[in-house]
Design a protein around this motif. Structure first.
Motif, PDB file in Angstrom:
ATOM      1  N   LEU A  33      -3.427   4.184   0.394  1.00 37.57           N
ATOM      2  CA  LEU A  33      -4.036   3.505  -0.741  1.00 37.57           C
ATOM      3  C   LEU A  33      -3.587   2.051  -0.744  1.00 37.57           C
ATOM      4  CD1 LEU A  33      -3.106   6.168  -3.467  1.00 37.57           C
ATOM      5  CD2 LEU A  33      -5.267   5.994  -2.208  1.00 37.57           C
ATOM      6  N   VAL A  89      -3.083  -1.246  -2.481  1.00 39.53           N
ATOM      7  CA  VAL A  89      -3.069  -1.632  -3.889  1.00 39.53           C
ATOM      8  C   VAL A  89      -3.075  -3.150  -4.037  1.00 39.53           C
ATOM      9  CG1 VAL A  89      -1.854  -1.426  -6.091  1.00 39.53           C
ATOM     10  CG2 VAL A  89      -1.908   0.509  -4.517  1.00 39.53           C
ATOM     11  N   LYS A 110      -6.566  -8.723  -4.611  1.00 42.19           N
ATOM     12  CA  LYS A 110      -7.344  -7.872  -3.701  1.00 42.19           C
ATOM     13  C   LYS A 110      -7.989  -8.678  -2.576  1.00 42.19           C
ATOM     14  CE  LYS A 110      -7.092  -3.966  -6.067  1.00 42.19           C
ATOM     15  NZ  LYS A 110      -6.359  -2.840  -5.494  1.00 42.19           N
ATOM     16  N   ARG A 159      -8.105  -4.740 -15.191  1.00 45.51           N
ATOM     17  CA  ARG A 159      -8.228  -3.389 -15.739  1.00 45.51           C
ATOM     18  C   ARG A 159      -7.145  -2.487 -15.169  1.00 45.51           C
ATOM     19  NH1 ARG A 159     -13.697  -4.010 -14.327  1.00 45.51           N
ATOM     20  NH2 ARG A 159     -13.222  -2.625 -12.609  1.00 45.51           N
ATOM     21  N   SER A 160      -7.019  -1.295 -15.745  1.00 39.15           N
ATOM     22  CA  SER A 160      -6.021  -0.371 -15.209  1.00 39.15           C
ATOM     23  C   SER A 160      -6.448   0.054 -13.815  1.00 39.15           C
ATOM     24  CB  SER A 160      -5.841   0.827 -16.131  1.00 39.15           C
ATOM     25  OG  SER A 160      -7.014   1.576 -16.170  1.00 39.15           O
ATOM     26  N   GLY A 161      -5.456   0.254 -12.951  1.00 40.88           N
ATOM     27  CA  GLY A 161      -5.749   0.598 -11.569  1.00 40.88           C
ATOM     28  C   GLY A 161      -5.870  -0.611 -10.655  1.00 40.88           C
ATOM     29  N   THR A 162      -5.672  -1.807 -11.203  1.00 45.62           N
ATOM     30  CA  THR A 162      -5.778  -2.993 -10.347  1.00 45.62           C
ATOM     31  C   THR A 162      -4.431  -3.407  -9.756  1.00 45.62           C
ATOM     32  OG1 THR A 162      -5.660  -4.370 -12.333  1.00 45.62           O
ATOM     33  CG2 THR A 162      -7.851  -3.937 -11.446  1.00 45.62           C
ATOM     34  N   GLY A 163      -3.369  -2.651 -10.086  1.00 47.47           N
ATOM     35  CA  GLY A 163      -2.087  -2.921  -9.426  1.00 47.47           C
ATOM     36  C   GLY A 163      -1.098  -3.750 -10.224  1.00 47.47           C
ATOM     37  N   LYS A 164      -1.326  -3.893 -11.535  1.00 46.79           N
ATOM     38  CA  LYS A 164      -0.411  -4.709 -12.341  1.00 46.79           C
ATOM     39  C   LYS A 164       1.009  -4.120 -12.345  1.00 46.79           C
ATOM     40  CE  LYS A 164      -2.791  -4.356 -16.226  1.00 46.79           C
ATOM     41  NZ  LYS A 164      -3.919  -3.479 -15.834  1.00 46.79           N
ATOM     42  N   SER A 165       1.091  -2.820 -12.643  1.00 48.33           N
ATOM     43  CA  SER A 165       2.420  -2.198 -12.681  1.00 48.33           C
ATOM     44  C   SER A 165       3.052  -2.160 -11.296  1.00 48.33           C
ATOM     45  CB  SER A 165       2.328  -0.777 -13.243  1.00 48.33           C
ATOM     46  OG  SER A 165       2.131  -0.829 -14.633  1.00 48.33           O
ATOM     47  N   THR A 166       2.228  -1.932 -10.277  1.00 50.89           N
ATOM     48  CA  THR A 166       2.748  -1.923  -8.909  1.00 50.89           C
ATOM     49  C   THR A 166       3.368  -3.276  -8.572  1.00 50.89           C
ATOM     50  OG1 THR A 166       1.174  -0.269  -8.154  1.00 50.89           O
ATOM     51  CG2 THR A 166       2.095  -1.713  -6.467  1.00 50.89           C
ATOM     52  N   SER A 208       0.852  -1.184   0.000  1.00 57.05           N
ATOM     53  CA  SER A 208       0.000   0.000   0.000  1.00 57.05           C
ATOM     54  C   SER A 208       0.891   1.238   0.000  1.00 57.05           C
ATOM     55  CB  SER A 208      -0.916  -0.008   1.235  1.00 57.05           C
ATOM     56  OG  SER A 208      -0.121   0.012   2.404  1.00 57.05           O
TER      57      SER A 208
END
Lengths: 231, 265
Positions: free
Chosen positions: A24, A26, A229, A45-52, A13
């Protein structure tokens, strides 16, 4: 066969101290093992934490909690506990990362950017430049650009420099963040060819592939980010 | 299987513990500790008054700390406590094994003697006497820092700021040091000149396997040059770690503020 990458209960997070201390969350609980020759596509989808997740696997983001075991030669190292020097060593020899954008270094030519990771592993200058040239040729980067610093290159050209750099060394683990995002048909095919080759050699890949066709073609399986999640 | 069996068999070059610098009642830096390994570049970042320069002055033995220890691995492998060494031994170390690149080249160069003499002087300080060899080394180093060889007999006062800074680097590296301290090495230079200098420093540090401690307020400079970062504020280290991790995933409120304050181009 033991996995090259073994993620257990990884959470991450971000706390924004200067924006009211908002936290936040993630990633809540990532459990994922990746074996040699496997390509896992992060799906969501974007914002689901793939890049993180990808950045955390590279040590670019700190592990919040959980374990992140990486096979390094005969040893296993938990990236969550590793020192900065150990992470640098892992990046030199074990984990490669192709980011979406090339971080340009002033005055360093494309050819040298690609050769650098090979030089860092002790390969002679001549052999490193030779392999760099072969990769750039394969990725259709025109020879007139090789000796220029890529600051002024197009997005697609920069991305291909980045890909050449990432594939220059035979990393056992490779992280790919949208490697074909700004590439046209032929170049996409070249990148798929490179991915196929390293998978055949036993590289473990974790990647983000927005392009459905590429994903279908290279992924052994999908990791659904909604699982990350579920705590 | 052991958890972390990676490369720590190599001993550190420099070990700093509990270092505190005080000017009377005012504290320059407090309780700073870290280790530096051969070939490693450590960046120290923070704003003016954060204690970066106090720390650097103590590390480079310019001022004596109020508390703490600085231990350095000598060429014979023994670990020496910097302030247990005699004044003469410490000066010898500074002249031979260490280099200090100042922000203002005027503090690190002698402006009234030629460029060649500025480089040659450090060699003579460690016993070089053969004029031809000294001049040869000086020429060689001018080439490495991209100064035209025919400027060797000119005084640095006639050089541009960027050239002076490159000359200062040559003067420091000619004795083949193992540890170099740099204080805002690109401060006060035009951006285009900065890029050239950064590229030069980056190449030299990697080629020579130098260890370096670089103080800068410029996070882009830190990202380009440093393997690890220490973030300082009010004389204390508030955060430290792998450079890209500190810059891309800062944990401390002050580091977050610094990173978020960078203007995007």
């Amino acid at each position: 066969m033991e996995p090259l990458l073994d993620i257990r209960g990884l959470a991450k997070s971000f706390t924004l101290h200067n924006q009211g201390g908002v936290t936040l969350p993630v990633l809540a609980a990532v459990d994922l093992s990746v074996r040699a020759g496997e390509c896992v596509a992060l799906h969501g989808r974007s914002g689901t934490g793939k890049s993180t997740l990808l950045r955390t696997l590279y040590g670019n983001y700190r592990v919040g909690s959980g374990e992140l075991w990486v096979r390094h030669g005969a040893a296993r190292i938990d990236l969550a506990q590793a020192s900065p020097r150990q992470i640098i060593e892992l990046r030199r020899s074990t984990i490669g990362y192709v980011s979406q954008f090339l971080r340009v270094i002033p005055r360093v030519a494309a050819l040298d950017i690609v050769a650098e990771p090979m030089r860092a592993r002790g390969l002679g200058a001549e052999a490193a430049l030779e392999r760099a040239a072969a990769l750039l040729t394969r990725l259709n980067v025109p020879e007139r650009l090789w000796h220029l610093a890529p600051a002024t290159f197009s997005g697609g050209e920069q991305q291909r420099i980045n890909i050449a750099r990432g594939f220059a060394v035979e990393y056992p683990i490779l992280l790919l963040d949208e490697p074909t995002a700004s590439l046209d048909g032929d170049n996409r095919t070249s990148v798929i060819g490179l991915i196929d080759e390293v998978l055949a050699r036993g590289t473990a890949i974790v990647g983000i592939f927005h392009d459905g066709e590429v994903r279908e073609r290279v992924a052994s399986r999908l990791y659904d980010m909604t699982e990350a999640k579920a705590a | 299987m052991s958890a972390l069996p990676l490369l720590d068999e190599e001993p550190p070059l420099l070990v700093v513990e509990g270092l505190t610098v005080a000017y009377g009642a005012r504290v320059g830096c407090r309780d700073v500790g870290f280790e530096l390994w051969p070939g490693e570049v450590l960046g120290i970042v923070g704003e003016s008054g954060s204690g970066k320069t106090s720390l650097l002055n103590a590390l480079s033995a310019k001022i004596e700390p109020a508390a703490g220890r600085i231990r350095y691995r000598l060429r014979d492998g023994t670990m020496a406590d910097l302030f247990d060494l005699s004044e003469a031994a410490r000066r010898q170390l500074l002249r031979t094994d260490w280099g200090v690149v100042h922000q203002n080249p005027r503090d690190g160069l002698r402006l009234t003697v030629s460029a060649g003499a500025n480089v040659g002087e450090r060699l003579m300080a460690i016993g070089a006497r053969h004029y031809g060899e000294i001049r040869g080394s000086a020429l060689d180093w001018l080439g490495k820092v991209e100064i035209d060889r025919d400027r060797i007999d000119d005084r640095p006062s006639s050089f541009s700021g960027g050239m002076q800074q490159r000359l200062q680097i040559a003067r420091n590296l000619v004795t083949n040091p193992r540890l170099v301290f740099m204080d805002e090495p690109t401060g006060g230079l035009d951006v285009s000149v900065q890029a050239r200098l950064l590229d030069l420093i980056r190449g030299l540090v990697a080629d020579l396997g130098l260890s370096a401690i670089i103080v800068t307020h410029d996070l882009a400079v830190a990202r380009l040059l440093a393997h690890r970062l220490m973030v300082m504020r009010g004389g204390e280290v508030v955060e430290s770690g792998l450079t890209d991790q500190v810059l891309d995933d800062p944990q401390h409120p002050y580091t977050q503020l610094l990173v978020s304050s960078i203007l995007q181009v």
